[in-house]
Design an enzyme around this catalytic site. Structure first.
Site, PDB file in Angstrom:
ATOM      1  N   ARG A 169     -46.208 -12.113 -42.568  1.00  0.00           N
ATOM      2  CA  ARG A 169     -47.681 -12.160 -42.274  1.00  0.00           C
ATOM      3  C   ARG A 169     -48.126 -13.540 -41.841  1.00  0.00           C
ATOM      4  NH1 ARG A 169     -46.561  -7.326 -42.940  1.00  0.00           N
ATOM      5  NH2 ARG A 169     -47.939  -5.761 -43.508  1.00  0.00           N
ATOM      6  N   SER A 241     -54.309  -4.026 -45.674  1.00  0.00           N
ATOM      7  CA  SER A 241     -54.105  -4.666 -46.828  1.00  0.00           C
ATOM      8  C   SER A 241     -54.977  -5.865 -47.193  1.00  0.00           C
ATOM      9  CB  SER A 241     -52.692  -5.092 -46.796  1.00  0.00           C
ATOM     10  OG  SER A 241     -51.602  -4.163 -46.968  1.00  0.00           O
ATOM     11  N   GLU A 340     -54.815 -11.537 -47.519  1.00  0.00           N
ATOM     12  CA  GLU A 340     -54.135 -11.169 -46.312  1.00  0.00           C
ATOM     13  C   GLU A 340     -55.093 -11.356 -44.928  1.00  0.00           C
ATOM     14  OE1 GLU A 340     -52.809  -8.404 -43.178  1.00  0.00           O
ATOM     15  OE2 GLU A 340     -51.578  -7.657 -45.094  1.00  0.00           O
TER      16      GLU A 340
HETATM   17  N1  EPU Z   1     -48.080   0.956 -55.259  1.00  0.00           N
HETATM   18  C1  EPU Z   1     -48.600   1.349 -56.381  1.00  0.00           C
HETATM   19  N2  EPU Z   1     -50.041   1.616 -56.451  1.00  0.00           N
HETATM   20  C2  EPU Z   1     -50.644   1.422 -55.166  1.00  0.00           C
HETATM   21  C3  EPU Z   1     -50.056   0.921 -54.001  1.00  0.00           C
HETATM   22  C4  EPU Z   1     -48.915   0.906 -54.073  1.00  0.00           C
HETATM   23  O1  EPU Z   1     -48.063   1.509 -57.311  1.00  0.00           O
HETATM   24  O2  EPU Z   1     -52.080   1.828 -55.274  1.00  0.00           O
HETATM   25  C5  EPU Z   1     -46.675   0.752 -55.137  1.00  0.00           C
HETATM   26  C6  EPU Z   1     -45.848   1.964 -54.346  1.00  0.00           C
HETATM   27  O3  EPU Z   1     -45.606   2.864 -55.268  1.00  0.00           O
HETATM   28  C7  EPU Z   1     -44.715   1.238 -53.663  1.00  0.00           C
HETATM   29  C8  EPU Z   1     -45.204  -0.123 -53.712  1.00  0.00           C
HETATM   30  O4  EPU Z   1     -46.155  -0.490 -54.363  1.00  0.00           O
HETATM   31  O5  EPU Z   1     -43.447   1.261 -54.824  1.00  0.00           O
HETATM   32  C9  EPU Z   1     -45.229  -0.855 -52.310  1.00  0.00           C
HETATM   33  O6  EPU Z   1     -46.267   0.049 -51.663  1.00  0.00           O
HETATM   34  P1  EPU Z   1     -46.004   0.487 -50.241  1.00  0.00           P
HETATM   35  O7  EPU Z   1     -44.972   1.104 -49.748  1.00  0.00           O
HETATM   36  O8  EPU Z   1     -47.539   1.363 -49.931  1.00  0.00           O
HETATM   37  O9  EPU Z   1     -46.364  -0.747 -49.317  1.00  0.00           O
HETATM   38  P2  EPU Z   1     -47.203  -2.129 -49.660  1.00  0.00           P
HETATM   39  O10 EPU Z   1     -46.508  -3.175 -50.073  1.00  0.00           O
HETATM   40  O11 EPU Z   1     -48.477  -1.747 -50.531  1.00  0.00           O
HETATM   41  C10 EPU Z   1     -47.077  -3.097 -47.315  1.00  0.00           C
HETATM   42  C11 EPU Z   1     -47.922  -3.596 -46.227  1.00  0.00           C
HETATM   43  C12 EPU Z   1     -48.779  -2.624 -45.355  1.00  0.00           C
HETATM   44  C13 EPU Z   1     -47.458  -1.751 -44.921  1.00  0.00           C
HETATM   45  C14 EPU Z   1     -46.886  -1.073 -45.736  1.00  0.00           C
HETATM   46  C15 EPU Z   1     -45.683  -0.209 -45.310  1.00  0.00           C
HETATM   47  C16 EPU Z   1     -48.690  -6.014 -47.131  1.00  0.00           C
HETATM   48  C17 EPU Z   1     -49.581  -6.826 -47.538  1.00  0.00           C
HETATM   49  N3  EPU Z   1     -48.871  -4.784 -47.047  1.00  0.00           N
HETATM   50  O12 EPU Z   1     -47.902  -2.656 -48.286  1.00  0.00           O
HETATM   51  O13 EPU Z   1     -49.304  -3.109 -44.532  1.00  0.00           O
HETATM   52  O14 EPU Z   1     -48.224  -0.644 -44.227  1.00  0.00           O
HETATM   53  O15 EPU Z   1     -46.136  -2.309 -46.528  1.00  0.00           O
HETATM   54  O16 EPU Z   1     -44.568  -0.882 -44.961  1.00  0.00           O
HETATM   55  O17 EPU Z   1     -47.396  -6.537 -46.893  1.00  0.00           O
HETATM   56  C18 EPU Z   1     -51.550  -4.056 -43.739  1.00  0.00           C
HETATM   57  O18 EPU Z   1     -50.778  -5.105 -43.545  1.00  0.00           O
HETATM   58  O19 EPU Z   1     -52.584  -3.934 -43.630  1.00  0.00           O
HETATM   59  C19 EPU Z   1     -50.759  -2.857 -44.020  1.00  0.00           C
HETATM   60  C20 EPU Z   1     -51.394  -1.772 -44.484  1.00  0.00           C
END
Ligand code: EPU
Length: 346
Positions: A169, A241, A340
């Site tokens: 990012r 995010s 972010e």
């Molecule tokens: N999780 C929780 N609770 C929550 C959300 C997530 O326990 O409320 C856990 C999930 O179970 C999972 C882990 O956290 O094991 C990761 O969650 P997720 O796969 O949804 O991805 P993320 O790391 O929360 C990132 C990006 C998103 C992108 C997703 C999918 C960042 C800051 N965010 O989210 O990007 O869509 O991966 O690849 O890196 C954005 O940048 O606006 C965005 C939505």
């Protein structure tokens, strides 16, 4: 060459419809740029403005007050094929094209690679600035170079992929500050043969019974997952995010995991240091914020990383909630969350 008619710079313009949090904020001055030639014609004037920023789709920022400087609002459109052969295509896309529409266009034309990045709000020009990423893919993988305008010295500039210094990012342009470079075009290298990326676990699981997965299958599944987990900013104002996933040392990771065995984290590819990326969504969820509401704002019920604005008009309230989350995560886990989204207006 046609003579350019240069519009007046407007004063005190509302940005409410130009930010996906839909908060109230005015720009002291505002200029829409419809043509790259306008940048050349105004180079001196732009360089003299002491505070400015470039507004794209407004989907990754939060105004916590009026913006005291000049907001530049590029409206540059167009798609061009620069080169192609049987296997690859090089596309030059103007910065204000909508990102998701561009992803759809590529799929329709049989240009593959961007399907995991479906439904990300914002513009093509903003994509490399924060190196958008989702579901196992980051946009840097497909960028050949970007064309920009240096607002400080009035020069056009091409940045090769290496010069973009992409990171999670992050990019050279983002680090240079919000008012230095205006991206005018992005040049992508895409593939004509499908190479679906299914490294993200939920995608792999969705297709485990299929012997062949097409880019359209991936596109549709990504859209389905996003629609299920992430609120559509048009229906429920938000900026995706709100926080980055923090990166910690191996020692810190082991210390956290021994205390919180269900914590989600994974090793980061890094040359020497052993680092771990922690899911900020997990931290915020486990700190009890998921689905909470305070006043007219809250934390999304399906994805704790997303702050949603039900009906507030004051961005400062959103920032206060973000600061409360940052403080609590620091207190419980000893980790400092970083936004972010860009915070503007102060
Ligand atoms: N999780 C929780 N609770 C929550 C959300 C997530 O326990 O409320 C856990 C999930 O179970 C999972 C882990 O956290 O094991 C990761 O969650 P997720 O796969 O949804 O991805 P993320 O790391 O929360 C990132 C990006 C998103 C992108 C997703 C999918 C960042 C800051 N965010 O989210 O990007 O869509 O991966 O690849 O890196 C954005 O940048 O606006 C965005 C939505």
């Amino acid at each position: 060459m046609t003579d350019l008619i240069l519009a007046e710079i407007s004063s005190n313009i509302s940005l409410r419809q130009l930010n996906t949090f839909r908060v109230k904020a005015n720009a002291a001055s505002f200029l829409q740029i419809n043509d790259v030639a306008e940048l050349d014609a105004r180079a001196h004037e732009l360089a003299c403005s002491n505070q400015r920023f470039v507004l794209g789709g407004g989907s990754n920022l939060l105004f916590i007050g009026d913006y005291p400087g000049l907001v530049l609002f590029p409206q540059l459109f167009g798609k061009q094929i620069l080169e192609q052969n049987e296997k690859t295509v090089k596309l030059r896309i103007a910065a204000s094209e909508n990102w998701h529409e561009f992803v759809k266009y590529c799929l329709n034309e049989g240009y593959f690679g961007l399907e995991n990045l479906a439904l990300i709000p914002g513009t093509v020009g903003a994509a490399p600035v924060q190196n958008i990423g989702a579901y196992g893919v980051e946009v840097e993988q497909f960028i050949n170079h970007i064309e920009c305008f240096d607002l400080e010295n009035g020069q056009k500039l091409t940045l090769t992929k290496n010069q973009c210094e992409f990171a999670y990012r992050d990019s050279f342009i983002k680090r240079a500050g919000q008012g230095r470079y205006l991206v005018t075009h992005v040049v992508f290298d895409l593939c004509k043969t499908p190479k679906p990326v299914l490294t993200y676990k939920p995608l792999k699981n969705a297709f485990q019974s299929l012997s062949k997965v097409s880019p359209i299958d991936v596109f549709e599944e990504v859209c389905r997952i996003r629609r299920e987990k992430l609120p559509d900013p048009k229906e429920l104002p938000n900026a995706g995010s709100f926080f980055k996933n923090p990166v910690v040392t191996e020692a810190k990771y082991h210390q956290l995991i021994s205390k919180h065995p269900s914590l989600v984290g994974f090793p980061v590819d890094s040359l020497k240091l052993k680092l771990y990326k922690i899911a900020a969504g997990w931290l915020i969820d486990n700190a009890g914020f998921k689905g909470m509401m305070t006043g007219k704002i809250g934390v999304h019920k399906h994805q704790a990383l997303v702050i949603v604005n039900y009906s507030d008009t004051n961005g400062e309230n959103i920032w206060n909630l973000a600061k409360t989350i940052i403080d609590k995560i620091q207190h419980i886990y000893g980790i400092e969350l970083e936004p972010e989204v860009r915070i503007l207006g102060r």
